[in-house]
Design a protein around this motif. Structure first.
Motif, mmCIF file in Angstrom:
data_model
loop_
_atom_site.group_PDB
_atom_site.id
_atom_site.type_symbol
_atom_site.label_atom_id
_atom_site.label_comp_id
_atom_site.label_asym_id
_atom_site.label_seq_id
_atom_site.Cartn_x
_atom_site.Cartn_y
_atom_site.Cartn_z
ATOM 1 N N ARG A 72 0.834 -1.266 0.040
ATOM 2 C CA ARG A 72 0.072 -0.043 -0.194
ATOM 3 C C ARG A 72 0.885 1.177 0.002
ATOM 4 N NH1 ARG A 72 -2.917 -3.226 4.059
ATOM 5 N NH2 ARG A 72 -4.760 -4.283 2.883
ATOM 6 N N THR A 126 -9.751 -8.334 -4.380
ATOM 7 C CA THR A 126 -9.536 -8.388 -2.739
ATOM 8 C C THR A 126 -10.597 -9.179 -2.022
ATOM 9 O OG1 THR A 126 -10.368 -6.875 -0.717
ATOM 10 C CG2 THR A 126 -11.380 -6.494 -3.018
ATOM 11 N N ILE A 127 -10.308 -9.748 -0.955
ATOM 12 C CA ILE A 127 -10.961 -11.026 -0.414
ATOM 13 C C ILE A 127 -12.226 -10.193 0.291
ATOM 14 C CG2 ILE A 127 -9.055 -12.428 0.372
ATOM 15 C CD1 ILE A 127 -9.662 -11.402 3.160
ATOM 16 N N ASP A 128 -12.259 -8.868 0.414
ATOM 17 C CA ASP A 128 -13.516 -8.149 0.817
ATOM 18 C C ASP A 128 -14.655 -8.249 0.169
ATOM 19 O OD1 ASP A 128 -11.568 -7.485 2.950
ATOM 20 O OD2 ASP A 128 -11.240 -5.796 2.479
ATOM 21 N N MET A 170 -12.541 -11.468 8.334
ATOM 22 C CA MET A 170 -12.098 -10.280 7.674
ATOM 23 C C MET A 170 -13.075 -9.466 6.746
ATOM 24 S SD MET A 170 -8.183 -10.268 6.812
ATOM 25 C CE MET A 170 -6.898 -9.839 7.851
ATOM 26 N N GLY A 171 -13.088 -8.373 6.132
ATOM 27 C CA GLY A 171 -13.842 -7.620 5.173
ATOM 28 C C GLY A 171 -13.751 -6.218 5.481
ATOM 29 N N ARG A 172 -13.059 -5.696 6.324
ATOM 30 C CA ARG A 172 -13.240 -4.218 6.579
ATOM 31 C C ARG A 172 -14.614 -3.722 7.032
ATOM 32 N NH1 ARG A 172 -8.358 -1.696 5.375
ATOM 33 N NH2 ARG A 172 -7.104 -2.722 4.135
ATOM 34 N N GLU A 223 -15.195 -8.118 10.929
ATOM 35 C CA GLU A 223 -14.567 -7.514 11.774
ATOM 36 C C GLU A 223 -15.155 -5.845 11.846
ATOM 37 O OE1 GLU A 223 -10.737 -6.899 9.986
ATOM 38 O OE2 GLU A 223 -11.374 -6.401 8.133
ATOM 39 N N HIS A 251 -5.257 -13.562 9.069
ATOM 40 C CA HIS A 251 -4.673 -13.529 7.787
ATOM 41 C C HIS A 251 -4.742 -14.788 7.017
ATOM 42 C CE1 HIS A 251 -3.465 -9.539 9.065
ATOM 43 N NE2 HIS A 251 -3.380 -9.170 7.939
ATOM 44 N N ARG A 254 -6.453 -14.761 3.710
ATOM 45 C CA ARG A 254 -5.610 -14.368 2.657
ATOM 46 C C ARG A 254 -4.865 -15.255 1.977
ATOM 47 N NH1 ARG A 254 -4.655 -8.325 4.048
ATOM 48 N NH2 ARG A 254 -2.760 -8.698 3.517
HETATM 49 O O1 F6P Z 1 -8.625 -5.638 2.388
HETATM 50 C C1 F6P Z 1 -8.110 -6.825 2.766
HETATM 51 C C2 F6P Z 1 -8.044 -7.085 4.132
HETATM 52 O O2 F6P Z 1 -7.597 -8.369 4.329
HETATM 53 C C3 F6P Z 1 -9.177 -6.750 5.036
HETATM 54 O O3 F6P Z 1 -10.227 -7.693 5.094
HETATM 55 C C4 F6P Z 1 -8.309 -6.240 6.409
HETATM 56 O O4 F6P Z 1 -9.128 -5.630 7.095
HETATM 57 C C5 F6P Z 1 -7.288 -5.732 5.949
HETATM 58 O O5 F6P Z 1 -6.931 -6.244 4.672
HETATM 59 C C6 F6P Z 1 -5.872 -6.243 6.782
HETATM 60 O O6 F6P Z 1 -4.968 -5.449 6.322
HETATM 61 P P1 F6P Z 1 -3.417 -5.735 6.660
HETATM 62 O O7 F6P Z 1 -3.036 -7.033 5.960
HETATM 63 O O8 F6P Z 1 -2.698 -4.705 6.303
HETATM 64 O O9 F6P Z 1 -3.467 -6.080 8.226
#
Ligand code: F6P
Length: 319
Positions: A72, A126-128, A170-172, A223, A251, A254
């Motif tokens: 990022r 994105t998994i979200d 997860m999922g923001r 989350e 994670h 992911r």
């Molecule tokens: O956007 C993908 C994601 O896995 C979200 O579901 C999660 O909130 C975030 O990224 C976690 O981010 P990081 O890998 O920076 O901890």
């Protein structure tokens, strides 16, 4: 020869490696010279760019994550670094970019296009599953399968021990992963940011179920809800009277071996993206909806927050 590059930006997903493999093979088939840009926009700025061929993608189709790294990038939001990025692309004669990422990654790309005319096609990854304009983003199916396996395993121990398990996905701010997991794993409770909830409303029924022999509860919470998972677990202990545990999947969602669906979607997304660029689609995102694949503008994809599928929500509302 025309040069084309690919990069991954934002959270990695399982499906990126199959996409990289097909990108290289398809670019070569189309008479293009493929390049990898490592570590997202950071690599674009730092000139971490390499010409690649078949041997660079041998054996990666089975692996989660991304061989070329992701990031990022804060620097890419600054014009001074985008100027350097453009110089790096010019020096290598790269005129087309494929970017795997989320809407934040695409926003940066749009500014870059307006400043430099470097053509691009975004692939939602994105998994979200929270990108507006596309029903599917790469990586979602693998994440759902990892969640499924985890819930199935937790159910074994929950039922053995008469416990309530609060499983956090997860999922923001998007409850897609939690909702689909709930509907497909037969859990008793699902809490997502898209729906207000009142735990009190479940108390009578849950206590009644215990009286009638229920040995365990599974609650799937996203989350992004307003409470911590530990607070939901406390509620189970204090109000429902059942010992509880929290399992934050984190994670693991992911990673993992990409599913067949993600491998196939990676293949299709990349094919459409490269074809689109060759046909003159200069600044678009290749989206997948019920009507199939279609190119959408960055504006359409990034200007709105994606709303969770109304059909899926209606199933939750009617429970
Ligand atoms: O956007 C993908 C994601 O896995 C979200 O579901 C999660 O909130 C975030 O990224 C976690 O981010 P990081 O890998 O920076 O901890």
């Amino acid at each position: 020869m025309r040069n084309i590059a690919i990069l991954c930006s934002g959270g990695d997903v399982s499906g990126m490696n199959p996409a990289l493999k097909h990108f290289v093979e398809y670019a070569l088939q189309k008479g293009l010279t493929p390049f990898f840009i490592y570590d997202g926009y950071e690599g674009l700025i730092d000139n971490n760019i390499k010409k690649v061929s078949y041997c660079d993608v041998a054996g990666i189709i089975t692996r989660g994550g991304t061989k070329i790294g992701s990031a990022r990038s804060k620097r890419f939001t600054q014009k001074q670094y985008r100027i350097i990025a453009k110089q790096n692309l010019d020096a290598l004669g790269i005129e087309m970019l494929v970017v795997l990422g989320g809407d934040g990654s695409f926003r940066g790309l749009d500014i870059f296009y307006k400043e430099t005319s470097i053509k691009f096609c975004g692939i939602p990854a994105t998994i979200d599953n929270d990108i507006n304009g596309t029903d599917y983003s790469l990586g979602v199916d693998t994440a759902l399968n990892i969640i499924k396996t985890s819930i199935d395993a937790i159910r074994d121990t929950a039922s053995s021990f008469k416990r309530a398990f609060v499983i956090e996905t997860m999922g923001r701010n998007c409850g897609y992963l939690a909702l689909v997991s709930h509907l497909t794993s037969g859990s008793e409770l699902c809490l997502i940011p898209e729906r207000e909830y009142d735990l009190k409303s479940y108390e009578e029924s849950f206590k009644e179920q215990i009286k009638n022999g229920r040995r365990y509860f599974i609650a799937i919470v996203s989350e992004g809800i307003k409470q911590d998972s530990s607070e939901i677990a406390e509620w189970f202990e204090e109000r429902i009277g059942m010992e509880s545990r929290v399992s934050i999947l984190g994670h693991v969602q992911r990673g993992g071996n990409p599913t067949i669906y993600d491998r196939l979607m990676a293949y299709k997304f990349v094919t459409h993206a490269v074809n689109g660029l060759l046909q003159g689609k200069d600044e678009s995102v290749i989206c997948y909806t019920k009507s199939g694949f279609e190119f959408k503008s960055i504006e359409e994809v990034t200007s709105k927050t994606k709303e969770l599928d109304t059909e899926l929500l209606s199933y939750l509302d009617n429970q």
